[in-house]
Write a protein that holds these residues in place. Sequence first.
Motif, PDB file in Angstrom:
ATOM      1  N   ILE A 162      -8.216  -1.588  10.539  1.00  0.00           N
ATOM      2  CA  ILE A 162      -8.207  -1.408   9.096  1.00  0.00           C
ATOM      3  C   ILE A 162      -9.517  -1.949   8.535  1.00  0.00           C
ATOM      4  O   ILE A 162      -9.936  -3.058   8.879  1.00  0.00           O
ATOM      5  CB  ILE A 162      -7.034  -2.153   8.427  1.00  0.00           C
ATOM      6  N   SER A 163     -10.160  -1.173   7.684  1.00  0.00           N
ATOM      7  CA  SER A 163     -11.377  -1.637   7.020  1.00  0.00           C
ATOM      8  C   SER A 163     -11.267  -1.349   5.526  1.00  0.00           C
ATOM      9  O   SER A 163     -10.630  -0.369   5.111  1.00  0.00           O
ATOM     10  CB  SER A 163     -12.620  -0.965   7.608  1.00  0.00           C
ATOM     11  N   ILE A 164     -11.882  -2.199   4.718  1.00  0.00           N
ATOM     12  CA  ILE A 164     -11.840  -2.059   3.261  1.00  0.00           C
ATOM     13  C   ILE A 164     -13.262  -2.062   2.714  1.00  0.00           C
ATOM     14  O   ILE A 164     -14.079  -2.919   3.074  1.00  0.00           O
ATOM     15  CB  ILE A 164     -11.024  -3.191   2.618  1.00  0.00           C
ATOM     16  N   SER A 165     -13.546  -1.112   1.855  1.00  0.00           N
ATOM     17  CA  SER A 165     -14.844  -1.023   1.191  1.00  0.00           C
ATOM     18  C   SER A 165     -14.611  -0.614  -0.259  1.00  0.00           C
ATOM     19  O   SER A 165     -14.113   0.479  -0.522  1.00  0.00           O
ATOM     20  CB  SER A 165     -15.744   0.003   1.893  1.00  0.00           C
ATOM     21  N   GLY A 166     -14.928  -1.513  -1.169  1.00  0.00           N
ATOM     22  CA  GLY A 166     -14.676  -1.229  -2.576  1.00  0.00           C
ATOM     23  C   GLY A 166     -13.194  -1.059  -2.830  1.00  0.00           C
ATOM     24  O   GLY A 166     -12.382  -1.914  -2.463  1.00  0.00           O
ATOM     25  N   ASN A 167     -12.820   0.049  -3.429  1.00  0.00           N
ATOM     26  CA  ASN A 167     -11.415   0.325  -3.723  1.00  0.00           C
ATOM     27  C   ASN A 167     -10.759   1.231  -2.687  1.00  0.00           C
ATOM     28  O   ASN A 167      -9.693   1.792  -2.945  1.00  0.00           O
ATOM     29  CB  ASN A 167     -11.283   0.966  -5.113  1.00  0.00           C
ATOM     30  N   GLN A 168     -11.407   1.383  -1.548  1.00  0.00           N
ATOM     31  CA  GLN A 168     -10.859   2.250  -0.506  1.00  0.00           C
ATOM     32  C   GLN A 168     -10.558   1.474   0.770  1.00  0.00           C
ATOM     33  O   GLN A 168     -11.303   0.571   1.156  1.00  0.00           O
ATOM     34  CB  GLN A 168     -11.819   3.398  -0.192  1.00  0.00           C
ATOM     35  N   MET A 169      -9.459   1.855   1.403  1.00  0.00           N
ATOM     36  CA  MET A 169      -9.084   1.273   2.687  1.00  0.00           C
ATOM     37  C   MET A 169      -8.937   2.406   3.702  1.00  0.00           C
ATOM     38  O   MET A 169      -8.312   3.431   3.411  1.00  0.00           O
ATOM     39  CB  MET A 169      -7.754   0.522   2.579  1.00  0.00           C
ATOM     40  N   THR A 170      -9.520   2.205   4.865  1.00  0.00           N
ATOM     41  CA  THR A 170      -9.446   3.206   5.933  1.00  0.00           C
ATOM     42  C   THR A 170      -8.712   2.626   7.127  1.00  0.00           C
ATOM     43  O   THR A 170      -9.019   1.525   7.585  1.00  0.00           O
ATOM     44  CB  THR A 170     -10.852   3.654   6.376  1.00  0.00           C
ATOM     45  N   ILE A 171      -7.722   3.368   7.600  1.00  0.00           N
ATOM     46  CA  ILE A 171      -7.007   2.976   8.809  1.00  0.00           C
ATOM     47  C   ILE A 171      -7.327   3.987   9.900  1.00  0.00           C
ATOM     48  O   ILE A 171      -7.197   5.200   9.697  1.00  0.00           O
ATOM     49  CB  ILE A 171      -5.484   2.929   8.587  1.00  0.00           C
ATOM     50  N   LEU A 172      -7.780   3.479  11.048  1.00  0.00           N
ATOM     51  CA  LEU A 172      -8.081   4.331  12.195  1.00  0.00           C
ATOM     52  C   LEU A 172      -6.895   4.349  13.146  1.00  0.00           C
ATOM     53  O   LEU A 172      -6.254   3.310  13.377  1.00  0.00           O
ATOM     54  CB  LEU A 172      -9.323   3.822  12.927  1.00  0.00           C
ATOM     55  N   TYR A 173      -6.602   5.522  13.694  1.00  0.00           N
ATOM     56  CA  TYR A 173      -5.465   5.714  14.583  1.00  0.00           C
ATOM     57  C   TYR A 173      -5.933   6.267  15.927  1.00  0.00           C
ATOM     58  O   TYR A 173      -6.894   7.037  15.989  1.00  0.00           O
ATOM     59  CB  TYR A 173      -4.465   6.690  13.971  1.00  0.00           C
ATOM     60  N   GLU A 174      -5.225   5.900  16.971  1.00  0.00           N
ATOM     61  CA  GLU A 174      -5.576   6.388  18.303  1.00  0.00           C
ATOM     62  C   GLU A 174      -5.135   7.825  18.531  1.00  0.00           C
ATOM     63  O   GLU A 174      -5.792   8.572  19.247  1.00  0.00           O
ATOM     64  CB  GLU A 174      -4.943   5.484  19.377  1.00  0.00           C
ATOM     65  N   MET A 175      -4.006   8.213  17.941  1.00  0.00           N
ATOM     66  CA  MET A 175      -3.436   9.513  18.266  1.00  0.00           C
ATOM     67  C   MET A 175      -2.982  10.262  17.019  1.00  0.00           C
ATOM     68  O   MET A 175      -2.767   9.672  15.956  1.00  0.00           O
ATOM     69  CB  MET A 175      -2.251   9.351  19.215  1.00  0.00           C
ATOM     70  N   ASN A 176      -2.823  11.597  17.206  1.00  0.00           N
ATOM     71  CA  ASN A 176      -2.286  12.468  16.169  1.00  0.00           C
ATOM     72  C   ASN A 176      -1.312  13.444  16.822  1.00  0.00           C
ATOM     73  O   ASN A 176      -1.601  13.973  17.902  1.00  0.00           O
ATOM     74  CB  ASN A 176      -3.427  13.218  15.465  1.00  0.00           C
ATOM     75  N   ASN A 177      -0.193  13.671  16.195  1.00  0.00           N
ATOM     76  CA  ASN A 177       0.831  14.556  16.775  1.00  0.00           C
ATOM     77  C   ASN A 177       0.342  15.989  16.960  1.00  0.00           C
ATOM     78  O   ASN A 177       0.847  16.716  17.825  1.00  0.00           O
ATOM     79  CB  ASN A 177       2.077  14.559  15.893  1.00  0.00           C
ATOM     80  N   ASN A 178      -0.613  16.402  16.152  1.00  0.00           N
ATOM     81  CA  ASN A 178      -1.126  17.773  16.230  1.00  0.00           C
ATOM     82  C   ASN A 178      -2.372  17.903  17.100  1.00  0.00           C
ATOM     83  O   ASN A 178      -2.872  19.000  17.304  1.00  0.00           O
ATOM     84  CB  ASN A 178      -1.449  18.294  14.823  1.00  0.00           C
ATOM     85  N   ASP A 179      -2.886  16.783  17.556  1.00  0.00           N
ATOM     86  CA  ASP A 179      -4.110  16.802  18.352  1.00  0.00           C
ATOM     87  C   ASP A 179      -4.063  15.642  19.334  1.00  0.00           C
ATOM     88  O   ASP A 179      -4.186  14.482  18.952  1.00  0.00           O
ATOM     89  CB  ASP A 179      -5.332  16.683  17.430  1.00  0.00           C
ATOM     90  N   ASP A 180      -3.899  15.949  20.609  1.00  0.00           N
ATOM     91  CA  ASP A 180      -3.794  14.904  21.621  1.00  0.00           C
ATOM     92  C   ASP A 180      -5.148  14.365  22.077  1.00  0.00           C
ATOM     93  O   ASP A 180      -5.213  13.511  22.965  1.00  0.00           O
ATOM     94  CB  ASP A 180      -3.041  15.432  22.856  1.00  0.00           C
ATOM     95  N   SER A 181      -6.215  14.862  21.477  1.00  0.00           N
ATOM     96  CA  SER A 181      -7.550  14.425  21.891  1.00  0.00           C
ATOM     97  C   SER A 181      -7.811  12.997  21.428  1.00  0.00           C
ATOM     98  O   SER A 181      -7.759  12.691  20.237  1.00  0.00           O
ATOM     99  CB  SER A 181      -8.617  15.355  21.302  1.00  0.00           C
TER     100      SER A 181
END
Length: 201
Positions: A162-181
């Motif tokens: 999780i990273s925060i910059s200004g009024n935005q927060m970004t969460i990075l994920y390892e996987m996506n159900n629609n894309d196994d890459s």
Amino acid sequence: MKKKIRQILLTLLLFVFSILIISIPTQAAKPAATTVKSKTSYANSKESMTVRGLDAKKKVVWKYVTKKYTATELPRTKCIVRKDKVYVFESSKIVVLRKKDGKQLWTAKKVSAAGHLCKFDKNDNLYVTGYYDNYVYKVSTKGKILWKTNASKANNYWPYKISISGNQMTILYEMNNNDDSSEKTHKIVFNIKNGKILKYS
């Protein structure tokens, strides 16, 4: 003559009073914890955590023990020290203790139950999600849940940063159900003021 007697008596009283004050032992200041140590234990398929506040001489000033929770593949307990506070995550509950003496300040309930991923903003608000949790929470410095956002529409799982910059927060994920890459960056960007999802991939 009476005046002289009164002066003598007053002098004696002052003397006795000063002796009494000197003889009363001064109460030693209670030691304050300067460091915090936590230990997770597993027994009989149960997980628990013991958190201890230690003074400068490494002596235990206070101790907090979580309840016992059914052990899973994800940790259900976690401890974070933030300035003068200690955040203890035990399943779907957050217990916040004062670092110096272990006094319980507040409790937040019904947040992520396991695999806790956390981040503080500059105002010490806490953002929480879990390894399998579709929800993201913002918790105030007093333990109030300010917003709770369902992020399932992004189809991302296994958050790891999780990273925060200004009024935005970004969460990075390892996987996506629609894309196994695993090579592609899966993320969700939130507005930290209201929890609204701004974009995702």
